[in-house]
Design an enzyme around this catalytic site. Structure first.
Site, mmCIF file in Angstrom:
data_model
loop_
_atom_site.group_PDB
_atom_site.id
_atom_site.type_symbol
_atom_site.label_atom_id
_atom_site.label_comp_id
_atom_site.label_asym_id
_atom_site.label_seq_id
_atom_site.Cartn_x
_atom_site.Cartn_y
_atom_site.Cartn_z
ATOM 1 C CB CYS A 1 36.657 38.102 30.892
ATOM 2 S SG CYS A 1 37.032 37.286 32.458
ATOM 3 C CD GLU B 1 42.495 31.791 32.447
ATOM 4 O OE1 GLU B 1 41.304 31.865 32.055
ATOM 5 O OE2 GLU B 1 42.982 30.745 32.896
#
Length: 458
Positions: free
Chosen positions: A246, A212
């Site tokens: 993010c 990720e």
């Protein structure tokens, strides 16, 4: 030595896994209930630890760290029996008399390497998937949030046996040691650069991974967008956690015809949501450490902010800042910003948006603000990205029914909800064949076997 402890933990967990005790659904649900109860009881300690690490407001901590985890755990407990049930799939005429199914089995001993920006959620959300799938887990929290890391170590020690879940603290050298061990699965959340290191280490042992990562997530505000609502949702998504997210909007592309109205609406939304953060920090987060603070302030050098721009070095604060006069080749457009600085560019046609985005690495997220289904669909069809929203930001992460993950440079694999369970499971294919009869043409000794075989292969 840390390496001796790591080896010992892995050996204990492998023995526990091989004993079969993690396999039963009841055991897995009980593990998840223990984690749920732990989070509820530790809420004050969690609030304090995250505040000590980077002064995150209590409202944001509950929403993005605790509440989202409790929802995820409840969802997993409820749906786990259905997820774990073998899934029947169709067969072909060639397999006449047989039945086919897919079984989901745990990998075994798994490694979870967590980042610092959401130090609790991004450590324990993958753990929910690991436990639901029936794995043991070694958890490596980020050393950049030491108070939360220490709390995670204590909570896991008080909640689980070490041969079920163990926390290993430390810096880069500890991560390096862990990546040298024979784990059955690795889950990593962090930067693209470190993700490449993790992928390379996993490849040496043929260990499956989920990565990720991040990237420069674009936000597009078209001429027909509801400007005030768009501005508010973009401001909220960008400056929550001081931009250290993010999937935060990394830059905004706004149509020329609504640029001025959009800037005014952003200014009003920043005032409404955050006020003067240098005077009152109750609703705003600090930058995690001095190194990241200095990295971000260098991006402001020589810039003339359209909104904001002030900093407080002592408290590592950078107020919500919007930069104009940005070009595609500007320095700030090179890497993910990961902070409360938002570049603003304008465009006249969608071609000016699509071409430069497509020419860059695939982003983790994209956000489109438009009332036109045609505009929405064109952008969705033209641009590859991990996931995103139409007329909102970040909220796609909150649904356990949507997989969350990147594509290309922004990540490999996905999780959340049943996708977490599947990420931490090997899908085992099983064909159950009948013994009531046997199709002789497959052996090649039957007369006209080729003719019969061609019929079945159609």
């Amino acid at each position: 030595m840390q390496s001796d402890r790591v080896v010992s933990i892995i050996e204990k967990q492998r023995a526990a896994f091989n004993s079969g005790r993690t396999r039963s659904i009841a055991y897995r649900q009980e593990q998840l209930r223990k984690l749920y109860s732990c989070l509820q009881q530790a809420e004050p300690d969690i609030m304090e630890a995250i505040s000590r690490d980077f002064y995150k407001p209590a409202h944001d901590t509950y929403m993005t760290e605790i509440g989202v985890l409790l929802t995820e755990i409840r969802h997993a407990i409820k749906h786990l029996p259905r997820w774990a049930k073998p899934e029947r799939v169709p067969t072909t005429p060639l397999l006449l008399g047989s039945s086919s199914s897919m079984m989901y089995e745990p990998y075994g001993v798994t490694l979870i390497i967590a980042p610092w920006n959401y130090p609790l959620q991004l450590a324990l959300s993958p753990l929910v998937g690991a436990l639901a799938a029936g794995n043991c887990a070694v958890l490596k929290p980020s050393e950049l949030t030491p108070h939360t890391s220490a709390l995670l170590a204590r909570l896991c020690k008080d909640t689980f046996a070490e041969d079920e879940v163990a926390v290993v603290e430390g810096g880069v050298e500890v991560s390096t040691e862990l990546l040298e061990q024979p784990f059955d699965f690795i889950f990593f959340t962090g930067s693209t650069a470190v993700g490449k290191i993790v992928a390379a280490a996993a490849a040496r042992q043929l260990t499956p991974v989920v990565l990720e990562l991040g990237g420069k997530s674009p936000t597009i505000v078209h001429a027909d967008a509801q400007i005030e609502l768009a501005a508010k949702r973009i401001v909220w998504g960008k400056f929550m956690n001081a931009g250290q997210t993010c999937v935060a909007p990394d830059y905004v592309l706004v149509h020329d015809s609504v640029r001025e109205a959009f800037v005014q609406a952003m200014r009003a939304s920043i005032e409404e949501l955050y006020g003067d953060v240098l005077q009152d920090r109750a609703r705003y987060t600090s930058i995690v450490n001095e190194r990241h603070f200095n990295r971000l302030t260098r991006l402001l050098e020589g810039a003339t902010p359209l909104i904001g721009g002030r900093v407080d070095e002592e408290r590592r604060l950078i107020e919500p800042t919007v930069l104009a006069d940005i070009q595609w080749d500007s320095k700030i457009m090179e890497d993910e910003i990961f902070g409360p600085i938002l570049p603003l560019m304008s465009y006249e046609s969608l071609n000016e948006v699509i071409a430069p985005i497509v020419a860059r690495p695939k982003p983790l997220a994209m956000y489109v603000f438009s009332e036109s289904r045609e505009v929405q669909q064109r952008l969705l069809d033209s641009i590859s990205f991990g996931g995103g929203c139409i007329n909102d930001t970040i909220m796609h992460l909150s649904s356990p029914y949507l997989p969350f993950g990147g594509v290309g440079a922004s990540g490999v694999g996905a999780y959340h909800g049943c996708y977490s369970f599947k990420a931490f499971s090997h899908t085992k294919s099983v064909l159950k064949q009948t013994t009531a009869f046997d199709l002789p043409f497959r052996y090649g000794t039957m007369k006209h076997s080729m003719r019969w075989m061609k019929r079945f292969f159609k």
